[in-house]
Design a protein around this motif. Sequence first.
Motif, PDB file in Angstrom:
ATOM      1  N   TYR A 187    -100.492  98.798  35.603  1.00  0.00           N
ATOM      2  CA  TYR A 187     -99.587  97.774  35.071  1.00  0.00           C
ATOM      3  C   TYR A 187     -99.175  98.052  33.623  1.00  0.00           C
ATOM      4  CZ  TYR A 187    -102.109  95.573  38.949  1.00  0.00           C
ATOM      5  OH  TYR A 187    -102.697  95.301  40.169  1.00  0.00           O
ATOM      6  N   GLY A 188     -99.422  99.251  33.140  1.00  0.00           N
ATOM      7  CA  GLY A 188     -99.209  99.547  31.735  1.00  0.00           C
ATOM      8  C   GLY A 188     -97.818 100.041  31.383  1.00  0.00           C
ATOM      9  N   ASP A 189     -97.638 100.305  30.088  1.00  0.00           N
ATOM     10  CA  ASP A 189     -96.409 100.868  29.552  1.00  0.00           C
ATOM     11  C   ASP A 189     -96.703 102.323  29.191  1.00  0.00           C
ATOM     12  OD1 ASP A 189     -93.626 100.394  28.124  1.00  0.00           O
ATOM     13  OD2 ASP A 189     -94.917 101.477  26.698  1.00  0.00           O
ATOM     14  N   GLU A 190     -95.948 103.243  29.799  1.00  0.00           N
ATOM     15  CA  GLU A 190     -96.253 104.663  29.656  1.00  0.00           C
ATOM     16  C   GLU A 190     -96.168 105.130  28.202  1.00  0.00           C
ATOM     17  OE1 GLU A 190     -94.763 108.965  31.505  1.00  0.00           O
ATOM     18  OE2 GLU A 190     -94.137 107.069  32.428  1.00  0.00           O
ATOM     19  N   ALA A 191     -95.144 104.677  27.483  1.00  0.00           N
ATOM     20  CA  ALA A 191     -94.973 105.118  26.102  1.00  0.00           C
ATOM     21  C   ALA A 191     -96.112 104.623  25.212  1.00  0.00           C
ATOM     22  CB  ALA A 191     -93.625 104.626  25.565  1.00  0.00           C
ATOM     23  N   PHE A 192     -96.491 103.346  25.365  1.00  0.00           N
ATOM     24  CA  PHE A 192     -97.583 102.783  24.570  1.00  0.00           C
ATOM     25  C   PHE A 192     -98.905 103.472  24.898  1.00  0.00           C
ATOM     26  CE2 PHE A 192    -100.857  99.294  24.140  1.00  0.00           C
ATOM     27  CZ  PHE A 192    -100.928  99.351  22.754  1.00  0.00           C
ATOM     28  N   SER A 193     -99.146 103.689  26.173  1.00  0.00           N
ATOM     29  CA  SER A 193    -100.389 104.359  26.579  1.00  0.00           C
ATOM     30  C   SER A 193    -100.451 105.780  26.023  1.00  0.00           C
ATOM     31  CB  SER A 193    -100.511 104.379  28.106  1.00  0.00           C
ATOM     32  OG  SER A 193    -100.745 103.072  28.606  1.00  0.00           O
ATOM     33  N   HIS A 194     -99.318 106.467  26.047  1.00  0.00           N
ATOM     34  CA  HIS A 194     -99.288 107.835  25.504  1.00  0.00           C
ATOM     35  C   HIS A 194     -99.587 107.821  24.012  1.00  0.00           C
ATOM     36  CE1 HIS A 194     -98.180 112.027  25.060  1.00  0.00           C
ATOM     37  NE2 HIS A 194     -97.366 111.695  24.065  1.00  0.00           N
ATOM     38  N   GLN A 195     -99.030 106.834  23.298  1.00  0.00           N
ATOM     39  CA  GLN A 195     -99.278 106.708  21.861  1.00  0.00           C
ATOM     40  C   GLN A 195    -100.760 106.500  21.582  1.00  0.00           C
ATOM     41  OE1 GLN A 195     -97.452 103.247  20.102  1.00  0.00           O
ATOM     42  NE2 GLN A 195     -97.676 104.012  17.995  1.00  0.00           N
ATOM     43  N   MET A 196    -101.426 105.650  22.378  1.00  0.00           N
ATOM     44  CA  MET A 196    -102.855 105.392  22.190  1.00  0.00           C
ATOM     45  C   MET A 196    -103.691 106.591  22.619  1.00  0.00           C
ATOM     46  SD  MET A 196    -103.007 102.503  20.733  1.00  0.00           S
ATOM     47  CE  MET A 196    -101.435 102.965  19.970  1.00  0.00           C
ATOM     48  N   GLN A 197    -103.210 107.314  23.611  1.00  0.00           N
ATOM     49  CA  GLN A 197    -103.906 108.518  24.066  1.00  0.00           C
ATOM     50  C   GLN A 197    -103.934 109.561  22.953  1.00  0.00           C
ATOM     51  OE1 GLN A 197    -102.125 110.427  27.521  1.00  0.00           O
ATOM     52  NE2 GLN A 197    -104.160 110.887  28.345  1.00  0.00           N
ATOM     53  N   GLN A 198    -102.851 109.630  22.188  1.00  0.00           N
ATOM     54  CA  GLN A 198    -102.782 110.559  21.060  1.00  0.00           C
ATOM     55  C   GLN A 198    -103.819 110.219  19.988  1.00  0.00           C
ATOM     56  OE1 GLN A 198    -100.849 112.843  22.830  1.00  0.00           O
ATOM     57  NE2 GLN A 198    -100.207 113.394  20.754  1.00  0.00           N
ATOM     58  N   LEU A 199    -104.253 108.956  19.968  1.00  0.00           N
ATOM     59  CA  LEU A 199    -105.271 108.513  19.007  1.00  0.00           C
ATOM     60  C   LEU A 199    -106.695 108.647  19.554  1.00  0.00           C
ATOM     61  CD1 LEU A 199    -103.552 105.302  17.544  1.00  0.00           C
ATOM     62  CD2 LEU A 199    -103.612 107.614  16.574  1.00  0.00           C
ATOM     63  N   GLY A 200    -106.803 109.180  20.776  1.00  0.00           N
ATOM     64  CA  GLY A 200    -108.127 109.429  21.344  1.00  0.00           C
ATOM     65  C   GLY A 200    -108.556 108.481  22.445  1.00  0.00           C
ATOM     66  N   LEU A 201    -107.659 107.596  22.900  1.00  0.00           N
ATOM     67  CA  LEU A 201    -108.018 106.657  23.965  1.00  0.00           C
ATOM     68  C   LEU A 201    -107.842 107.323  25.326  1.00  0.00           C
ATOM     69  CD1 LEU A 201    -108.901 103.735  24.592  1.00  0.00           C
ATOM     70  CD2 LEU A 201    -106.475 103.125  24.742  1.00  0.00           C
ATOM     71  N   SER A 202    -108.906 107.348  26.111  1.00  0.00           N
ATOM     72  CA  SER A 202    -108.848 108.012  27.419  1.00  0.00           C
ATOM     73  C   SER A 202    -109.112 107.037  28.565  1.00  0.00           C
ATOM     74  CB  SER A 202    -109.872 109.153  27.469  1.00  0.00           C
ATOM     75  OG  SER A 202    -111.196 108.645  27.311  1.00  0.00           O
ATOM     76  N   ARG A 203    -109.211 105.727  28.257  1.00  0.00           N
ATOM     77  CA  ARG A 203    -109.589 104.736  29.264  1.00  0.00           C
ATOM     78  C   ARG A 203    -108.827 103.439  29.023  1.00  0.00           C
ATOM     79  NH1 ARG A 203    -114.523 101.155  27.383  1.00  0.00           N
ATOM     80  NH2 ARG A 203    -113.062  99.778  28.405  1.00  0.00           N
ATOM     81  N   LEU A 204    -108.877 102.547  29.987  1.00  0.00           N
ATOM     82  CA  LEU A 204    -108.275 101.224  29.847  1.00  0.00           C
ATOM     83  C   LEU A 204    -108.942 100.474  28.690  1.00  0.00           C
ATOM     84  CD1 LEU A 204    -106.456  98.953  31.209  1.00  0.00           C
ATOM     85  CD2 LEU A 204    -108.544  98.261  32.399  1.00  0.00           C
ATOM     86  N   PHE A 205    -108.119  99.925  27.780  1.00  0.00           N
ATOM     87  CA  PHE A 205    -108.694  99.176  26.658  1.00  0.00           C
ATOM     88  C   PHE A 205    -108.861  97.710  27.075  1.00  0.00           C
ATOM     89  CE2 PHE A 205    -109.251  99.641  21.897  1.00  0.00           C
ATOM     90  CZ  PHE A 205    -109.927  98.434  21.746  1.00  0.00           C
ATOM     91  N   LEU A 206    -109.831  97.478  27.932  1.00  0.00           N
ATOM     92  CA  LEU A 206    -110.195  96.125  28.370  1.00  0.00           C
ATOM     93  C   LEU A 206    -111.715  96.078  28.473  1.00  0.00           C
ATOM     94  CD1 LEU A 206    -109.345  93.292  29.332  1.00  0.00           C
ATOM     95  CD2 LEU A 206    -109.218  94.213  31.652  1.00  0.00           C
ATOM     96  N   HIS A 207    -112.308  95.142  27.740  1.00  0.00           N
ATOM     97  CA  HIS A 207    -113.765  95.086  27.629  1.00  0.00           C
ATOM     98  C   HIS A 207    -114.247  93.644  27.780  1.00  0.00           C
ATOM     99  CE1 HIS A 207    -117.779  96.183  26.164  1.00  0.00           C
ATOM    100  NE2 HIS A 207    -117.716  95.156  25.323  1.00  0.00           N
ATOM    101  N   ALA A 208    -115.191  93.429  28.708  1.00  0.00           N
ATOM    102  CA  ALA A 208    -115.788  92.103  28.904  1.00  0.00           C
ATOM    103  C   ALA A 208    -116.833  91.896  27.820  1.00  0.00           C
ATOM    104  CB  ALA A 208    -116.413  92.010  30.294  1.00  0.00           C
TER     105      ALA A 208
END
Length: 321
Positions: free
Chosen positions: A266-287
């Motif tokens: 359900y994400g936005d490809e451009a935003f996810s790519h931007q966060m991936q460039q910062l080192g994010l490799s997983r869904l940013f959702l945490h209980a």
Amino acid sequence: MRAMTDTQQTTQQQVQWLHIDEDMAGQRIDNFLRTQLKGVPKSMIYRILRKGEVRVNKKRIKPDYKLQAGDEVRVPPVRVAPKTEGPNPNLNIVSQLDSRIVFEDDALIVVNKPAGMAVHGGSGLSFGLIEALRSLRGDDSLELVHRLDRETSGCLLVAKTRGVLRGLNAQLRDKDMKKIYVALVAGEWSKLDRAVKAPLKKQVLQSGERMVRVDGEGKASETRFKIRQRFAEGTLVQASPVTGRTHQIRVHSQAAGHPIAMDDKYGDEAFSHQMQQLGLSRLFLHAETLSFTHPKTQQWLTVSAPLDTELLSVLDKLTKI
């Protein structure tokens, strides 16, 4: 209550009569049978219920019948898959769960589930968190109280006895259990968007993939949001689900125009790519937090799980505004 022997678990040839005690009372007959007849497909369980082969106190019952203390349950002969071995407790992914337990007593466990680990086996997975935890503790009586998406990390509640499970499930059903999630979403979340009330409907694609969409014919759903921190690149929000639908926070975030970082459904490809460039490799959702009444002490209990290093590292690289 009498347990099935290993031989019966492989091939149960005779009718069983099972006595329900106080600890087993209150659960639905279909769920009870799924616990007792491990290895039997759900379709077969519902078939023997529908055909009246399962009896309670010698009477036919429906799948939603709730067992009562003193009930005598007739279970017909069924073929059951041989009992499978649990995962090796020495596997890294299994042994590391011990260090992720954030609360434990004689009634329950709260574990900080790692992202990428399913809560239970199935659909091609030989095991999930609950099977790993049972293997680690040598205790097959451990049961999941609720679930988290495979991609989501954070507080997962596990009951040690059937009575504790029943009490915690009642709190979930009555909306007495409070959950707080943290998510990094695209765009600038408006202070006016304090809640998303959008009915959700599940669908299964031809590929077998399960998806959820906002649909007027779906189930009533509500998530309450609060801004934690604004960044130039997005917004860190707190999400509190009032209802507990599949993928609820993810779809409600998308519906509000602010999909979650690295959401492959359900994400936005451009935003996810931007966060991936910062080192994010997983869904940013945490209980992050679970709050509930302890089923034994009756005290209000709040348990929190810290954000993983990867999520904290990404937040440190964002520009606060």
